[in-house]
Design a protein around this motif. Sequence first.
Motif, PDB file in Angstrom:
ATOM      1  N   ILE A  70     -36.668  13.706   8.125  1.00  0.00           N
ATOM      2  CA  ILE A  70     -35.117  13.774   9.011  1.00  0.00           C
ATOM      3  C   ILE A  70     -35.088  15.031   9.449  1.00  0.00           C
ATOM      4  CG2 ILE A  70     -32.912  14.184   7.781  1.00  0.00           C
ATOM      5  CD1 ILE A  70     -33.455  12.557   5.529  1.00  0.00           C
ATOM      6  N   ASN A  75     -28.800  14.720  10.467  1.00  0.00           N
ATOM      7  CA  ASN A  75     -29.198  14.761   9.461  1.00  0.00           C
ATOM      8  C   ASN A  75     -29.269  12.865   8.830  1.00  0.00           C
ATOM      9  OD1 ASN A  75     -28.081  16.658   7.832  1.00  0.00           O
ATOM     10  ND2 ASN A  75     -26.481  16.080   8.915  1.00  0.00           N
ATOM     11  N   ASP A  76     -30.001  12.352  10.003  1.00  0.00           N
ATOM     12  CA  ASP A  76     -30.534  10.651  10.228  1.00  0.00           C
ATOM     13  C   ASP A  76     -32.451  10.979  10.140  1.00  0.00           C
ATOM     14  OD1 ASP A  76     -30.395   8.283   9.932  1.00  0.00           O
ATOM     15  OD2 ASP A  76     -29.196   7.651  11.711  1.00  0.00           O
ATOM     16  N   TYR A  77     -32.477   9.926  10.176  1.00  0.00           N
ATOM     17  CA  TYR A  77     -34.225   9.800  10.193  1.00  0.00           C
ATOM     18  C   TYR A  77     -34.492   9.735  12.066  1.00  0.00           C
ATOM     19  CZ  TYR A  77     -34.405   7.509   5.846  1.00  0.00           C
ATOM     20  OH  TYR A  77     -34.425   6.932   4.328  1.00  0.00           O
ATOM     21  N   VAL A 302     -28.876  13.943   1.059  1.00  0.00           N
ATOM     22  CA  VAL A 302     -29.032  14.634   2.545  1.00  0.00           C
ATOM     23  C   VAL A 302     -27.996  15.695   1.683  1.00  0.00           C
ATOM     24  CG1 VAL A 302     -29.856  15.693   4.308  1.00  0.00           C
ATOM     25  CG2 VAL A 302     -30.004  13.230   4.142  1.00  0.00           C
ATOM     26  N   MET A 310     -28.348   7.627   2.288  1.00  0.00           N
ATOM     27  CA  MET A 310     -29.905   6.768   2.814  1.00  0.00           C
ATOM     28  C   MET A 310     -30.358   6.083   2.125  1.00  0.00           C
ATOM     29  SD  MET A 310     -29.342   9.611   5.420  1.00  0.00           S
ATOM     30  CE  MET A 310     -30.462   9.309   6.543  1.00  0.00           C
TER      31      MET A 310
END
Length: 352
Positions: A70, A75-77, A302, A310
């Motif tokens: 992450i 705050n994303d993959y 997160v 998510m």
Amino acid sequence: MADLPIHTIVFEILTRLPAKDVGRSKSVCKQWYALLSTQDFIRIFCSRSLVSSNQRVLLIDDLTCSVRPIISKSNDYGPSSIVTFPFHHQNNDVSILSRLNGLLCVCLNHTYELLLWNPTTTAFKRLSTPDSHGFYINNLDVVGLYVDADDDYKVLHIKRRSGVLGVYVYSREVDSWRNIPFITRQEYLSPHLNWSAGTFCGGTLYFTVCECWLGGTKRVICFDVNSEQFNEISFPPVPSIGMVQGVLVNVKNVLHMFASTGMFEMTIDLWTLQGDYWIKVLSCPPIPPISLSLWCDITHYVTNGNWFVMTKLGKLFTIEMDMKPFECFYPVSWFRGFKGAVFVQTIVSPSI
């Protein structure tokens, strides 16, 4: 630093390296191999690995198994890496049941076998035996991974079979199973009770027990890993309206629970256990209506100031908060837990 022994300097440096670099360092020389295999090194290395940058999300679908970081800024993959299972399987029929310090306890659904697997090092260990230990049946069994006072990694396996409840402990140190007594309550045999996987925190393994998530019985079962005694504590006082789901997480060795309630609009509260009582820490605004199938696809939050909810496809929505209670991200769903896991990259071996 100049006054420190070279052994201490090497130890301090290596415990701060990424897991894969530590694995490669074992081949430098016999002395390093011996040092990196000691329980002291592994224990300190694991404690220093519990940071968000070292966490990964493993997701399994019918075609692939992938591991993703992450990205803290967005705050994303991040980009996914395809993982090849080191054991035989059929169409990725692998369920993730429990996790601890980089080890995953998984079930091969076509054979019902339990395995310990480190996806970072790819090492694995089959736990099944000829006398029928180490076989798992979904919706009837539950497992939990833990470490006892002697640094022995163990698996607690609770079975419900034909009106009989059996409890067994696997020891990595002695590579065998043994039976232990459990709370003698007939109601725990009911197939209507859904058990969560065990969450290890402060020398105790915790399980939530809920009656099909729709009202009914809700409690928390505690297993002291050193005395091997069970007891019960209450569930947080959440409304018994619609679906009720409590997901336990270990935050800096303090037990917390994400408790979600509702049917169409969901409310999520964060509770912490103090003694035998639950204290509410945070309460988020009601989440806009989403389908049950999408709700069941949530993998984790997160929690670095905001709660980013998510799914395997990315962020579903953001819950704005005014405080930063955590530094890492945490799983939230039993449903997705069978096909994914939040884990830490370590060198912990599934076998001695």
